[in-house]
Design a protein around this motif. Structure first.
Motif: not given
Length: 436
Positions: A336-341, A348-351
């Motif tokens: 979630d922190l990655q995506i915010a940046e 797969l879950a992050g994607q």
């Protein structure tokens, strides 16, 4: 929301490299922390966006493992310093490394095989992504993010000039001329002499294959026909003053960007995060579009950047380090922190999580940002390999292309010089290279 295939996979390294990797060894005796000795402290090198927040979240969730983060520079700087530190026996426990540098790190014996500690997260990644950090049963890192190439542009300025993102590179050239006419102080884009990864990605998109290996024989194609065609394309734009040939992210370049005089950056999904760091006032003004195509209708793109968290052979806490690498790249808090940046997660879950996430701050006005990102990710070119001496290629490329721009000599000659240097270096270190 997954990948069809992902480019940038570790090259089949050949017998010589396999032996080097195996001989490097893993500090198995250091893999288990003795009980009752207090929290394990890990040293971690990384430069990527959101890393500080992710490390803080990990430390909060793991009182028995505490991580100290150091930013020693971007991908190239980190790789270079890691080799030096490894030779001296004082490398950090973990380090972020770009995928294209992993073969060289394996050859150098700088990394630990963490396969015994990563079986529980292998299924969290597509097979294509997992192969970015694995070879012949060994695992040299946990994938963190991936960087399919896209066209990042200042939508507000595009709207002002009544222009649209180019569909093909031919359109890009016409648009570059149009921008110069409409605003003589502005350029559509920059040709950055030092950007090895960017040029490699554009050449790969055009069909180039810079390293290939069959059995134990390598073929080097840095000056192959597609690469020379791409060099000719940019040469024409430079010669006609339609793009600005200069380094990226310098104070001068940043100033032009903030004044709206640099209108786009053909790069990768991590670029909005980089640009936001130097142009916060332009938040919401930018957007992404598909990368222009060399052949209309062919939407394949290459992969620029992206990294994994690796564990070094010098770590005295391999198991704890592997726990850290896994959490940083599979835990919901972390991605979630990655995506915010603005990073596109490797897991797969992050994607999947990006589909319900807000776009990065720089492109906050683009509602379909993650849909465009996902399409780029699904269109990456499969089976692109990197060789064992990428660092040599990058160093020679930077010097040769910078000199070509400075001296107004052909970019094609710089590619040929890079090709020869890479071949000579591989031969001198025992690799068999075809045609030499």
């Amino acid at each position: 929301m997954g990948f069809r295939r992902v480019s940038g996979s570790i090259a089949v390294l050949g017998t010589a490299v396999l032996l080097a990797a195996c001989s490097s060894g893993t500090n198995e005796s250091a893999g288990t922390q003795a009980a009752g000795t207090g929290p394990v402290t890990l040293q971690h090198w990384c430069w990527s966006a959101g890393q500080k927040e992710k490390v803080e979240a990990f430390n909060k969730a793991h009182p028995d493992i505490q991580v100290r983060l150091t930013d020693v520079g971007g991908g190239t700087d980190t790789a270079t310093k890691l080799v030096t530190a490894s030779r001296a026996g004082n490398a950090p426990d973990t380090a972020c490394l770009e995928y294209q540098t992993l073969p060289a790190m394996i050859v150098a014996g700088a990394l630990a095989d963490i396969a015994p500690h990563t079986g529980d997260v292998k299924e969290a990644f597509s097979p294509e992504v997992w192969t970015l950090t694995s070879f012949d049963g060994a695992v040299y890192g946990v994938p963190q993010d991936v960087g399919p190439m896209v066209f990042v542009y200042n939508k507000e300025r595009f709207d002002e000039l009544k222009i649209k993102p180019p569909v093909t590179w031919q359109d890009f050239a016409k648009l570059a001329a149009d921008v110069r006419k409409k605003d003589p102080e502005a350029y559509l884009a920059t040709f950055a002499p030092a950007e090895f990864g960017n040029f490699a990605g554009l050449a790969q998109q055009a069909g180039a294959s810079w390293w290939k290996v069959q059995d134990t024989t390598w073929t080097v194609g840095i000056a192959d026909a597609p690469s020379l065609e791409v060099a000719g394309f940019w040469q024409d734009l430079i010669d006609r003053d339609l793009v600005k040939a200069e380094p990226l992210l310098t104070p001068e370049w940043n100033n032009k960007l903030n004044k709206g005089k640099i209108l786009s950056w053909p790069s990768a999904l991590w670029a909005p995060g980089v640009l936001y760091g130097i142009a916060e006032e332009q938040a919401g003004d930018w957007a992404i579009a598909p990368l222009p195509q060399w052949k209309e209708g062919d939407d394949r793109v290459a992969f620029q950047g992206g990294s994994a968290i690796t564990v070094t052979k010098d770590s005295k806490h391999v198991e704890a380090a592997a726990t850290f690498a896994k959490w940083m790249n599979t835990d919901k808090t972390a991605y979630d922190l990655q995506i915010a940046e603005g990073e596109y997660p490797a897991s797969l879950a992050g994607q999947e999580a990006t589909s319900s996430s807000e776009p990065p701050k720089l492109v906050s006005g683009q509602k379909d940002y993650w849909q465009v990102a996902a399409k780029a990710a699904q269109s990456t070119i499969p089976h692109i390999s990197w060789g064992p001496n990428v660092s040599t290629a990058e160093s020679v490329f930077r010097d040769a292309v910078s000199a070509a721009v400075r001296d107004r000599t052909p970019l094609a000659d710089a590619l040929k010089k890079t090709q020869q240097a890479v071949v000579d270096d591989m031969k001198s270190t025992g690799f068999k290279v075809a045609g030499s």
